[in-house]
Design a protein around this motif. Structure first.
Motif, mmCIF file in Angstrom:
data_model
loop_
_atom_site.group_PDB
_atom_site.id
_atom_site.type_symbol
_atom_site.label_atom_id
_atom_site.label_comp_id
_atom_site.label_asym_id
_atom_site.label_seq_id
_atom_site.Cartn_x
_atom_site.Cartn_y
_atom_site.Cartn_z
ATOM 1 N N PRO A 43 3.002 4.085 -0.530
ATOM 2 C CA PRO A 43 3.880 2.952 -0.801
ATOM 3 C C PRO A 43 3.281 1.596 -0.421
ATOM 4 C CG PRO A 43 4.500 3.874 1.294
ATOM 5 C CD PRO A 43 3.313 4.655 0.800
ATOM 6 N N ALA A 44 2.021 1.380 -0.662
ATOM 7 C CA ALA A 44 1.412 0.084 -0.354
ATOM 8 C C ALA A 44 2.033 -1.017 -1.211
ATOM 9 C CB ALA A 44 -0.087 0.138 -0.600
ATOM 10 N N VAL A 45 2.109 -2.204 -0.671
ATOM 11 C CA VAL A 45 2.658 -3.338 -1.417
ATOM 12 C C VAL A 45 1.883 -3.501 -2.725
ATOM 13 C CG1 VAL A 45 3.014 -5.837 -1.411
ATOM 14 C CG2 VAL A 45 3.495 -4.502 0.651
ATOM 15 N N GLY A 46 2.631 -3.604 -3.826
ATOM 16 C CA GLY A 46 2.041 -3.747 -5.155
ATOM 17 C C GLY A 46 1.887 -2.430 -5.898
ATOM 18 N N VAL A 66 6.515 -1.698 -5.187
ATOM 19 C CA VAL A 66 6.765 -2.052 -3.790
ATOM 20 C C VAL A 66 6.512 -3.547 -3.607
ATOM 21 C CG1 VAL A 66 6.075 -1.677 -1.395
ATOM 22 C CG2 VAL A 66 6.050 0.237 -3.008
ATOM 23 N N VAL A 67 7.511 -4.250 -3.100
ATOM 24 C CA VAL A 67 7.353 -5.694 -2.829
ATOM 25 C C VAL A 67 7.190 -5.975 -1.346
ATOM 26 C CG1 VAL A 67 8.523 -6.436 -4.928
ATOM 27 C CG2 VAL A 67 9.848 -6.100 -2.835
ATOM 28 N N ALA A 68 7.622 -5.047 -0.491
ATOM 29 C CA ALA A 68 7.452 -5.172 0.958
ATOM 30 C C ALA A 68 7.578 -3.778 1.557
ATOM 31 C CB ALA A 68 8.512 -6.083 1.550
ATOM 32 N N CYS A 69 6.912 -3.587 2.671
ATOM 33 C CA CYS A 69 6.972 -2.284 3.328
ATOM 34 C C CYS A 69 6.911 -2.487 4.834
ATOM 35 C CB CYS A 69 5.809 -1.410 2.845
ATOM 36 S SG CYS A 69 5.854 0.234 3.537
ATOM 37 N N ASP A 70 7.908 -1.960 5.515
ATOM 38 C CA ASP A 70 7.978 -2.088 6.970
ATOM 39 C C ASP A 70 7.984 -0.681 7.558
ATOM 40 O OD1 ASP A 70 8.310 -2.936 9.558
ATOM 41 O OD2 ASP A 70 10.380 -3.547 9.301
ATOM 42 N N ALA A 71 6.841 -0.044 7.545
ATOM 43 C CA ALA A 71 6.722 1.340 7.982
ATOM 44 C C ALA A 71 6.749 1.443 9.498
ATOM 45 C CB ALA A 71 5.434 1.933 7.444
ATOM 46 N N PRO A 72 7.365 2.509 10.012
ATOM 47 C CA PRO A 72 7.413 2.672 11.468
ATOM 48 C C PRO A 72 6.059 3.009 12.075
ATOM 49 C CG PRO A 72 8.344 4.592 10.358
ATOM 50 C CD PRO A 72 8.060 3.546 9.318
#
Length: 76
Positions: A43-46, A66-72
């Motif tokens: 799920p990388a941005v883009g 994906v426009v943003a990703c806030d992975a733990p």
């Protein structure tokens, strides 16, 4: 607007792992009928998932990006 909540008996990392599997997208996104392709870096941005909604013969071929990703754990 309605608010729907569901408690999941799993860690944040496990939930993110499931959501990070682009091939499982149609099992947790309402309306998605099947997956046509998933970017190798999802799920990388883009990155994108190519999917379809509906049923034959009326299918909408679409994509999710994906426009943003806030992975733990920094997986993005």
């Amino acid at each position: 607007m309605a608010v729907v909540e569901r408690q999941i008996d799993a860690s944040v990392e496990r939930v993110f792992e499931v959501l990070s599997d682009g091939w499982s997208y149609s099992s947790w996104v309402v309306g998605a009928s099947h997956i046509r392709a998933v970017a190798a870096d999802w799920p990388a941005v883009g990155s994108k998932i190519h999917h379809a909604s509906g049923s034959w013969p009326v299918l909408l071929r679409d994509e999710t990006r994906v426009v943003a990703c806030d992975a733990p754990t920094g997986w993005c």
